[in-house]
Design a protein around this motif. Structure first.
Motif, PDB file in Angstrom:
ATOM      1  N   GLN A 177      71.339 -14.398  -6.698  1.00 20.39           N
ATOM      2  CA  GLN A 177      70.933 -13.001  -6.618  1.00 20.39           C
ATOM      3  C   GLN A 177      69.979 -12.755  -5.455  1.00 20.39           C
ATOM      4  OE1 GLN A 177      71.382 -11.595 -11.288  1.00 20.39           O
ATOM      5  NE2 GLN A 177      69.377 -12.225 -10.542  1.00 20.39           N
ATOM      6  N   GLY A 178      69.150 -13.733  -5.141  1.00 22.05           N
ATOM      7  CA  GLY A 178      68.244 -13.585  -4.011  1.00 22.05           C
ATOM      8  C   GLY A 178      68.987 -13.462  -2.693  1.00 22.05           C
ATOM      9  N   ASP A 179      70.054 -14.242  -2.539  1.00 27.49           N
ATOM     10  CA  ASP A 179      70.877 -14.124  -1.336  1.00 27.49           C
ATOM     11  C   ASP A 179      71.527 -12.744  -1.256  1.00 27.49           C
ATOM     12  OD1 ASP A 179      70.275 -16.739  -0.639  1.00 27.49           O
ATOM     13  OD2 ASP A 179      72.113 -17.575  -1.496  1.00 27.49           O
ATOM     14  N   GLU A 180      71.977 -12.248  -2.415  1.00 19.33           N
ATOM     15  CA  GLU A 180      72.604 -10.930  -2.421  1.00 19.33           C
ATOM     16  C   GLU A 180      71.594  -9.856  -2.019  1.00 19.33           C
ATOM     17  OE1 GLU A 180      75.836  -8.621  -5.003  1.00 19.33           O
ATOM     18  OE2 GLU A 180      74.112  -9.282  -6.205  1.00 19.33           O
ATOM     19  N   PHE A 181      70.390  -9.933  -2.540  1.00 16.85           N
ATOM     20  CA  PHE A 181      69.372  -8.963  -2.137  1.00 16.85           C
ATOM     21  C   PHE A 181      69.130  -9.039  -0.633  1.00 16.85           C
ATOM     22  CE2 PHE A 181      65.136  -7.696  -0.975  1.00 16.85           C
ATOM     23  CZ  PHE A 181      65.053  -6.435  -1.534  1.00 16.85           C
ATOM     24  N   GLU A 182      69.067 -10.244  -0.114  1.00 15.37           N
ATOM     25  CA  GLU A 182      68.816 -10.440   1.316  1.00 15.37           C
ATOM     26  C   GLU A 182      69.860  -9.732   2.169  1.00 15.37           C
ATOM     27  OE1 GLU A 182      69.627 -14.338   3.643  1.00 15.37           O
ATOM     28  OE2 GLU A 182      67.558 -14.492   2.925  1.00 15.37           O
ATOM     29  N   VAL A 183      71.130  -9.863   1.788  1.00 24.42           N
ATOM     30  CA  VAL A 183      72.202  -9.198   2.531  1.00 24.42           C
ATOM     31  C   VAL A 183      72.138  -7.686   2.330  1.00 24.42           C
ATOM     32  CG1 VAL A 183      74.708  -8.867   2.632  1.00 24.42           C
ATOM     33  CG2 VAL A 183      73.756 -11.164   2.644  1.00 24.42           C
ATOM     34  N   GLN A 184      71.937  -7.243   1.092  1.00 22.02           N
ATOM     35  CA  GLN A 184      71.846  -5.811   0.831  1.00 22.02           C
ATOM     36  C   GLN A 184      70.735  -5.160   1.655  1.00 22.02           C
ATOM     37  OE1 GLN A 184      73.499  -3.581  -1.100  1.00 22.02           O
ATOM     38  NE2 GLN A 184      75.031  -4.998  -1.897  1.00 22.02           N
ATOM     39  N   ASN A 185      69.652  -5.881   1.870  1.00 19.12           N
ATOM     40  CA  ASN A 185      68.516  -5.367   2.637  1.00 19.12           C
ATOM     41  C   ASN A 185      68.888  -5.079   4.087  1.00 19.12           C
ATOM     42  OD1 ASN A 185      65.497  -4.878   2.569  1.00 19.12           O
ATOM     43  ND2 ASN A 185      65.543  -6.468   4.167  1.00 19.12           N
ATOM     44  N   ARG A 186      70.016  -5.607   4.550  1.00 16.18           N
ATOM     45  CA  ARG A 186      70.424  -5.438   5.949  1.00 16.18           C
ATOM     46  C   ARG A 186      71.508  -4.377   6.149  1.00 16.18           C
ATOM     47  NH1 ARG A 186      70.061 -11.303   5.878  1.00 16.18           N
ATOM     48  NH2 ARG A 186      72.321 -11.596   5.913  1.00 16.18           N
TER      49      ARG A 186
ATOM     50  N   ASP B  37      66.801  11.392   2.425  1.00 13.07           N
ATOM     51  CA  ASP B  37      65.973  11.640   3.615  1.00 13.07           C
ATOM     52  C   ASP B  37      64.694  10.829   3.579  1.00 13.07           C
ATOM     53  OD1 ASP B  37      67.754  13.418   4.777  1.00 13.07           O
ATOM     54  OD2 ASP B  37      66.880  15.161   3.768  1.00 13.07           O
ATOM     55  N   ASP B  38      64.114  10.698   2.393  1.00 10.54           N
ATOM     56  CA  ASP B  38      62.864   9.944   2.257  1.00 10.54           C
ATOM     57  C   ASP B  38      63.101   8.537   1.707  1.00 10.54           C
ATOM     58  OD1 ASP B  38      63.633  10.684  -0.273  1.00 10.54           O
ATOM     59  OD2 ASP B  38      61.666  11.453  -0.900  1.00 10.54           O
ATOM     60  N   GLY B  39      64.335   8.058   1.800  1.00 12.65           N
ATOM     61  CA  GLY B  39      64.655   6.730   1.303  1.00 12.65           C
ATOM     62  C   GLY B  39      63.889   5.632   2.027  1.00 12.65           C
ATOM     63  N   GLN B  40      63.512   4.614   1.288  1.00 12.65           N
ATOM     64  CA  GLN B  40      62.743   3.492   1.847  1.00 12.65           C
ATOM     65  C   GLN B  40      63.624   2.246   1.903  1.00 12.65           C
ATOM     66  OE1 GLN B  40      58.787   3.115   0.021  1.00 12.65           O
ATOM     67  NE2 GLN B  40      59.007   5.211  -0.739  1.00 12.65           N
ATOM     68  N   TRP B  41      64.652   2.329   2.725  1.00 11.16           N
ATOM     69  CA  TRP B  41      65.564   1.204   2.888  1.00 11.16           C
ATOM     70  C   TRP B  41      65.757   0.938   4.369  1.00 11.16           C
ATOM     71  CZ3 TRP B  41      66.453  -1.704  -1.095  1.00 11.16           C
ATOM     72  CH2 TRP B  41      67.399  -2.718  -1.015  1.00 11.16           C
ATOM     73  N   PRO B  42      65.623  -0.313   4.780  1.00 11.50           N
ATOM     74  CA  PRO B  42      65.496  -1.540   3.986  1.00 11.50           C
ATOM     75  C   PRO B  42      64.142  -1.630   3.284  1.00 11.50           C
ATOM     76  CG  PRO B  42      65.207  -2.028   6.309  1.00 11.50           C
ATOM     77  CD  PRO B  42      65.658  -0.595   6.241  1.00 11.50           C
ATOM     78  N   ALA B  43      64.157  -2.283   2.136  1.00 15.19           N
ATOM     79  CA  ALA B  43      62.918  -2.440   1.378  1.00 15.19           C
ATOM     80  C   ALA B  43      61.932  -3.322   2.123  1.00 15.19           C
ATOM     81  CB  ALA B  43      63.227  -3.021  -0.006  1.00 15.19           C
ATOM     82  N   PHE B  44      62.462  -4.292   2.874  1.00 15.71           N
ATOM     83  CA  PHE B  44      61.625  -5.196   3.666  1.00 15.71           C
ATOM     84  C   PHE B  44      62.130  -5.187   5.105  1.00 15.71           C
ATOM     85  CE2 PHE B  44      61.476  -6.781  -0.694  1.00 15.71           C
ATOM     86  CZ  PHE B  44      60.104  -6.886  -0.905  1.00 15.71           C
TER      87      PHE B  44
ATOM     88  N   LYS C 260      64.704   1.777  -5.049  1.00 19.21           N
ATOM     89  CA  LYS C 260      64.771   1.980  -3.594  1.00 19.21           C
ATOM     90  C   LYS C 260      66.208   1.908  -3.102  1.00 19.21           C
ATOM     91  CE  LYS C 260      60.147   0.494  -2.210  1.00 19.21           C
ATOM     92  NZ  LYS C 260      59.359  -0.348  -1.272  1.00 19.21           N
ATOM     93  N   TRP C 261      66.995   1.003  -3.690  1.00 16.59           N
ATOM     94  CA  TRP C 261      68.405   0.923  -3.289  1.00 16.59           C
ATOM     95  C   TRP C 261      69.154   2.191  -3.699  1.00 16.59           C
ATOM     96  CZ3 TRP C 261      73.163   1.190  -5.623  1.00 16.59           C
ATOM     97  CH2 TRP C 261      74.255   0.773  -4.851  1.00 16.59           C
ATOM     98  N   LEU C 262      68.913   2.685  -4.910  1.00 11.33           N
ATOM     99  CA  LEU C 262      69.590   3.888  -5.388  1.00 11.33           C
ATOM    100  C   LEU C 262      69.331   5.069  -4.457  1.00 11.33           C
ATOM    101  CD1 LEU C 262      68.816   3.609  -9.220  1.00 11.33           C
ATOM    102  CD2 LEU C 262      71.024   3.195  -8.128  1.00 11.33           C
ATOM    103  N   SER C 263      68.139   5.150  -3.901  1.00 17.86           N
ATOM    104  CA  SER C 263      67.755   6.278  -3.045  1.00 17.86           C
ATOM    105  C   SER C 263      67.842   5.941  -1.558  1.00 17.86           C
ATOM    106  CB  SER C 263      66.328   6.730  -3.385  1.00 17.86           C
ATOM    107  OG  SER C 263      65.396   5.689  -3.154  1.00 17.86           O
ATOM    108  N   ARG C 264      68.574   4.884  -1.217  1.00 15.91           N
ATOM    109  CA  ARG C 264      68.571   4.379   0.164  1.00 15.91           C
ATOM    110  C   ARG C 264      69.092   5.389   1.181  1.00 15.91           C
ATOM    111  NH1 ARG C 264      72.961   3.170  -2.444  1.00 15.91           N
ATOM    112  NH2 ARG C 264      74.979   2.844  -1.442  1.00 15.91           N
TER     113      ARG C 264
END
Length: 361
Positions: free
Chosen positions: A191-200, A327-334, A320-324
């Motif tokens: 799951q950590g790898d999946e989050f890492e890819v989703q963040n990009r 307009d005010d979305g905070q994505w990528p999270a990192f 944060k992903w749901l609202s990515r």
């Protein structure tokens, strides 16, 4: 440009492999669809579900290798080969059940449940008592490889045809179809790898644990994707919230809207997008998101908790992903974690999208 070229450009960044003798795939991308539907306990709907499975098996019979059967069919819950002599045909198994028996079945490619496969179909279907007591919905999800065996071709046409087939059979309450990250069936440590890819990326669905949302999505939708699917119940809810679906896209001809049976399909562009975050939000996805935002669930958890030291989707990061795409979305999270690996820079960005990003407008 086509999905083909965008995937080829970023293929090295979105495919992970284990550092072991087998070098098995632990993360990849696929064309995926998740559908939620009512009355899965009834014999009529279950037979329609069987038709979906049988059609999928016919399409991908050479790629499907193993089944995760229900617990009552095995002494120990583990994946078994599709040709195991004691494994019943799915149709026969379904016909042996009563309305008060839940139904779960998962059929996949790959070597085992420890490998990410871009070809699978699975369901989690409520029993009558679960429906009457908790109002549970049922769920089906499937994945197809993005690329097919022909030069510079994808499975997109086949994928869309099969989405339409399932919508005609199951009359979903809602659903999403497009490109998603895929990790192994036994997914906890990945799951950590999946989050890492989703963040990009902006354009990928995170559908690993969608079956946990069967109660939450009865009158809400998770997000939007290339194809956003709304049944009559969700269409009425949209009208109640002042969303004019009949005119929402009149000024944007690249967004298509059409009916498959009772299901309204909203298609954001000619083809799905991966949409790397460095290129900005995909414009057509964002336009659909802006209109349908009032229907979106406010809270969900896209992963289950594990003992891993990696960052995974907990409830705040899921929000944060749901609202990515907002307009005010905070994505990528990192943002500091956004580093791409092995991108094929010989493939021009001019080939990797059919519309400008929001950053370019």
């Amino acid at each position: 440009m086509s999905l083909y070229w965008e995937y080829k450009k970023y293929a090295n960044d979105v495919n992970y492999f284990a550092n072991d003798e087998d070098g098995r795939c632990t993360l990849t991308l696929a064309l995926t669809c998740s559908l939620y539907f009512w009355n899965g306990h009834t014999a009529d709907v279950r037979m329609k579900l069987v038709e979906c499975f049988e059609r999928f098996e016919h399409l991908f019979k050479d790629q499907l290798k193993w089944v995760m059967p229900p617990e009552e069919l095995v002494t120990k819950l583990h994946a078994i080969k599709i040709d195991h002599p004691k494994l019943p045909k799915f149709r026969n198994y379904v016909q042996s059940l009563g309305e008060n028996d839940p139904l779960e079945w998962y059929l996949s490619g790959g070597k085992s449940a420890e490998e990410a496969s871009n070809c699978y179909i699975g369901c989690l279907v409520e029993a009558k008592w679960q429906f009457e007591t908790y109002g549970d919905m049922s769920y089906i999800k499937f994945a197809m490889p993005i690329l097919n065996s022909q030069p510079e071709q994808t499975n997109l046409k086949l994928f869309q045809e099969f989405v339409n087939f399932c919508c005609n059979k199951l009359d979903p309450v809602n659903g999403l179809a497009g490109v998603s990250s895929v990790i192994p069936y036994n997914s906890g440590q990945y799951q950590g790898d999946e989050f890492e890819v989703q963040n990009r990326y902006f354009g990928l669905d995170c559908s690993t644990k969608d079956f946990y949302l069967t109660a939450s999505l009865q009158n809400k939708m998770k997000s939007i994707l290339w194809l956003t699917l709304l049944g009559p119940q969700m269409q009425q809810l949209a009208r109640n919230k002042g969303i004019h679906l009949d005119s929402a896209w009149l000024n944007e001809p690249r967004i298509k809207q059409y009916k498959i049976g009772q299901t309204l399909v909203i298609q954001a562009g000619a083809e799905p997008r991966l949409a790397p975050v460095t290129k900005g939000k995909p414009l057509l996805y964002k336009k659909v998101n802006d209109v349908l935002k009032p229907l979106r669930i406010k809270e969900a958890c896209l992963h289950i908790g594990t003992s891993s030291n990696q960052v995974e989707f907990d409830t705040p990061l899921s929000a944060k992903w749901l609202s990515r795409l907002d307009d005010d979305g905070q994505w990528p999270a990192f943002p500091d974690w956004v580093n791409y690996h092995g991108v094929d820079e010989t493939i021009s960005d001019d080939l990797t999208g059919d519309e400008p990003t929001s950053a370019e407008k």
